[in-house]
Design an enzyme around this catalytic site. Structure first.
Site, PDB file in Angstrom:
ATOM      1  N   GLY A 254       0.841  -1.182   0.000  1.00 21.24           N
ATOM      2  CA  GLY A 254       0.000   0.000   0.000  1.00 21.24           C
ATOM      3  C   GLY A 254       0.878   1.235   0.000  1.00 21.24           C
ATOM      4  O   GLY A 254       2.090   1.127  -0.047  1.00 21.24           O
ATOM      5  N   SER A 255       0.269   2.409   0.033  1.00 24.79           N
ATOM      6  CA  SER A 255       1.051   3.645   0.100  1.00 24.79           C
ATOM      7  C   SER A 255       0.133   4.837  -0.049  1.00 24.79           C
ATOM      8  O   SER A 255      -0.977   4.731  -0.578  1.00 24.79           O
ATOM      9  CB  SER A 255       2.120   3.726  -1.002  1.00 24.79           C
ATOM     10  N   ASN A 256       0.628   5.983   0.403  1.00 24.96           N
ATOM     11  CA  ASN A 256       0.053   7.279   0.066  1.00 24.96           C
ATOM     12  C   ASN A 256       1.112   8.065  -0.696  1.00 24.96           C
ATOM     13  O   ASN A 256       2.297   8.011  -0.352  1.00 24.96           O
ATOM     14  CB  ASN A 256      -0.323   8.067   1.323  1.00 24.96           C
TER      15      ASN A 256
END
Length: 809
Positions: A254-256
């Site tokens: 995941g990530s932002n």
């Protein structure tokens, strides 16, 4: 009078590099340098430096928190310095990865040893099969752009030599990390090992997570009904990852990522926020922070995954970029219709094809320490390797991975690191087409931003997906029909390799305000310019998750100045404050509903029928500020409650306002207090705390720790932007006690005077529990503190913690 002229960006870069080298020499001459004691084979150089004669030269300048800045005159030396520095911090991790990639876990740890939930013997079979097939060697035999560039080949050769130099200088029996000190599996590495690691990283959403399932594949026994035991949770999660379906119970990737343009910042300069979410345990996907400099050629700072030779998320003087995990499909599972009576033959377009077989010898050490060789067989179809899961007398499943021919990723990242602006970054990606499974978000000194999914995505039309997708089995739902060539991948004329979408069909967006992504598909990269009409392989889930909604709300609040952080527009400080504000969207929109319910009903029935007094819990939630800071009281109770609630069924059934496609940024929201499942979930959460002898108002950091350090954040499905999942015993060195989430943080502003950057590597530079850099940055993370990056030669030289080594080989 001399001729007056305007310097190009490349000429400016070259001049800057020469000046930087001069400044470095002058500054280092006067700096106080703390260095390691040279080995007996090393010749003494200038005061405070360690020097040994040879053809490769590298300068390693370590600043506070152990961050290495590698400077060399060429790529051989740059790789040499990088490999040496990395080995100093993480020799055990890379040594362990190499054991896996060589298919030797059973040799050193025994055939019954476990890698996650699958056996080492199955994993060894897969990796031995890759080596015997010569897959990576074949890809290395190609010329760029398909194969690595000459610069990269030299970089990787140098990296291996630098790692081996550290082993030679230190000695395996004297390694500082007790986990691998004196162990026979710690050996010299080769460039092939490193390229195999790169290949494995590229296959992280394809073959790699299914390696044990591929290695353990075998046809059903003759005369049997062909039924198989249910797939493990690990296998189901891997299958979901490959098919582009997120498994809420699995912490995969995941990530932002935000790229903020000139219209979103107070200064009118661009900014980039990087916030990848990856596992904290295991070397495969941990980040290592580094700066790599060849004056006049390359000067890039950021982080790369363990064992990869480059910066994968980072910035140079003109450009900054980050990545988030793409929700696109990067592989396909094909259902094979087997020939009756022959489970190793299948039918395509009415014709029979036999699976190819490859025999793989695997060395296995028994409990007495004796070695023997086990012969294993791998099965392959026209689509790719056959899986063990779901193989019956009627059906088998095969994998086609869009990254099965990809070593081009490093070409792409090196060219991105050299790029002067977004145009050159885009050209780098279009030329090499090597980004394996991530989105890219970037900004440059012109104040522009850019988003793209340039990853390797199968060329399947929406009509093919609708016609070819089968119900499948419980273990492998939604596989494609492998019995007809009409379901095979197509291709684009501008695709570098067959079977994938080319640059002309990839989603892209340029903006002067912002582009953002939190693993929510391309559509709402910027809600003002929705990306629509994309193939289903790119955007099959337009609905936004809670974390993505929160991220977009944080940006909107900052641009409007309504978030409590001052006047509208981002600054460096408000960017950092936004990142670690630790808001919890599910609580902001639903906490009051739950408090109203429990105040009206202070005694609730739990799932087991027990009546539970929830008065104290209700008061704790009412006092809570809805933040997931390490010292927040109420956050731990809320996350436990919400986990229980998520287990009861689809959220729209217990949301006060269900999802509305016309309101994608603000629905669903609220919680139905009169729903029996909501009441039961709170009672169960209170019971859970009582069973663990924890007060219901325990601080979040009491139940979420790493090596004893309280951690902020929570899971993204609860609407946390700062994602963190951990238990009270995390950091003990065992995978079961691992953590997942925020790993490398970078907040950079591209000013006219150069980049101004703050970073944070949440688990520190070293995985060695005995290292001073094991948890030094974890403590910063716990307290919402950042590290000021040192990028220029002068900034590096004036670091009071500076340590310098000069290597010559």
């Amino acid at each position: 009078m001399g001729e007056s002229r305007t310097l190009t960006k490349r000429q400016k870069s070259s001049l800057t590099g020469r000046l930087a080298a001069i400044v470095t020499a002058l500054c280092l001459a006067s700096a106080t340098m703390a260095v390691q004691t040279p080995p007996s084979s090393a010749a003494s150089g200038a005061a405070g430096e360690r020097v040994a004669e040879g053809r490769r030269t590298a300068h390693i300048s370590r600043t506070e928190y152990g961050v290495p800045h590698i400077r060399a005159r060429d790529f051989d030396g740059l790789g040499y310095g990088y490999g040496y520095a990395f080995a100093q911090d993480n020799v055990c991790e890379l040594a362990d990865q190499v054991v896996t990639l060589r298919g030797e876990r059973s040799r050193f740890f025994g055939g019954d040893a476990q890698s996650g939930q699958e056996s080492d013997l199955a994993s060894d079979t897969y990796y031995k099969g890759l080596l015997r097939a010569g897959t990576v060697r074949r890809l290395l035999g190609q010329k760029a752009p398909l194969g690595p560039t000459t610069e990269l080949r030299r970089m990787v050769e140098g990296y291996a030599a630098g790692y081996n130099r550290y082993l030679r200088d230190t000695g395996v029996d004297k390694l500082p990390d007790p986990r691998c000190k004196g162990r026979p599996w710690v050996r010299s590495i080769t460039a092939l090992d490193l390229w195999s690691l790169v290949y494995d990283v590229n296959g992280a959403t394809g073959a790699a997570p299914l390696a044990p399932t591929i290695g353990d594949a075998k046809p059903p026994a003759a005369g049997g009904d062909g039924t198989k035991a249910a797939a493990t949770s690990g296998t189901r999660a891997a299958v979901a990852l490959v098919q582009g379906r997120r498994d809420p119970a699995a912490a995969a990737f995941g990530s932002n990522g935000w790229a903020l343009g000139r219209d979103a910042t107070r200064s009118g300069t661009a900014m980039v926020l990087a916030n990848p979410h990856l596992p904290w345990v295991g070397g495969n996907f941990r980040f290592y922070q580094v700066q790599l400099t060849i004056p006049g050629t390359l000067d890039v700072s950021g982080a790369g995954l363990y064992g990869t030779p480059l910066v994968l998320i980072g910035h140079n003087r003109e450009l900054a970029w980050t990545h988030t995990a793409s929700d696109a499909q990067h592989a396909s599972l094909y259902a094979l219709r087997l020939v009756p009576g022959d489970p190793t033959s299948y039918v395509v377009d009415g014709r029979t094809e036999r699976m190819k077989r490859r025999t793989v010898p695997v060395a296995v050490r028994d409990k007495n320490g004796e070695l023997s060789t086990v012969e294993r067989t791998l099965y392959t179809s026209r689509y790719g390797p056959v899986l063990s899961v779901g193989w019956t007398t009627k059906t088998a499943y095969a994998l086609r991975d869009a990254n099965a021919d990809n070593l081009r990723s490093m070409n792409t990242w090196l060219a991105m690191g050299k790029a002067d602006d977004l145009g050159e970054l885009r050209a780098a990606q279009d030329t090499y087409q090597g980004i394996p499974w991530t989105y890219t978000l970037a900004a440059d000194t012109g104040g522009d931003t850019y988003f793209t999914d340039s990853s390797s995505v199968p060329h399947l039309t929406d009509e093919q997906l609708a016609r070819c997708t089968l119900p499948g089995s419980e273990e492998v739902p939604g596989a494609l029909d492998g019995s007809t060539s009409a379901c095979a991948w197509g291709s684009d004329p501008d695709a570098l390799v067959p079977g994938v979408h080319g640059p002309s069909h990839q989603p892209r967006l340029n903006r002067t305000d912002y582009v953002a992504n939190s693993n929510n598909g391309p559509r709402y990269t910027n809600p003002q310019s929705p990306l629509t009409g994309l193939p289903g392989t790119y955007d099959d889930a337009p609905r936004l998750g809670q974390r993505a909604q929160l991220g977009l709300d944080m940006i909107a609040g900052r641009l409007a100045g309504t978030d409590g952080l001052g006047a509208p527009g981002f600054t460096r400080s408000t960017l950092r404050a936004s990142m670690l504000g630790n808001r919890v969207l599910s609580a902001e929109t639903g906490r009051d509903d739950v408090v109203g319910m429990c105040r009206a009903h202070p005694d609730l029935k739990a799932t087991d029928g027990t009546e539970v007094d929830v008065r104290e819990a209700c008061a704790a939630l009412a006092r809570w500020d809805t933040r997931a800071d390490a010292d927040s009281r109420g956050a731990a109770l809320w996350t436990t409650f919400f986990d229980r609630l998520l287990e009861t069924g689809p959220p729209d059934t217990w949301r006060r306002v269900p999802h509305d496609p016309a309101q994608p940024l603000t629905t669903p929201r609220g919680i139905k207090g009169d729903d029996v499942r909501v009441r039961r979930a709170l009672a169960d959460a209170v019971q859970d705390f009582a069973a663990r002898d924890l007060p219901v108002d325990s601080e979040l950091g009491d139940v979420q720790k790493w090596a004893g350090i309280p951690l902020p954040g929570c899971n993204g499905d609860k609407g946390c932007f700062n994602v963190l999942e951990a238990g009270p015993d995390s950091g003990t060195g065992t995978p079961a006690a691992g953590a997942f989430g925020t790993s490398f943080l970078m907040a950079v502003e591209l000013t006219p005077d150069g980049p101004r950057t703050h970073t944070l590597l949440t688990y520190g530079q070293s995985a060695n529990p005995a290292s001073p850099h094991y948890t030094d940055q974890t403590r910063l993370f716990s307290g919402k503190k950042w590290v000021t990056e040192r990028f220029t030669a002068a900034e590096i030289a004036h670091d009071p913690a500076l340590e310098v080594i000069t290597l010559r080989d």
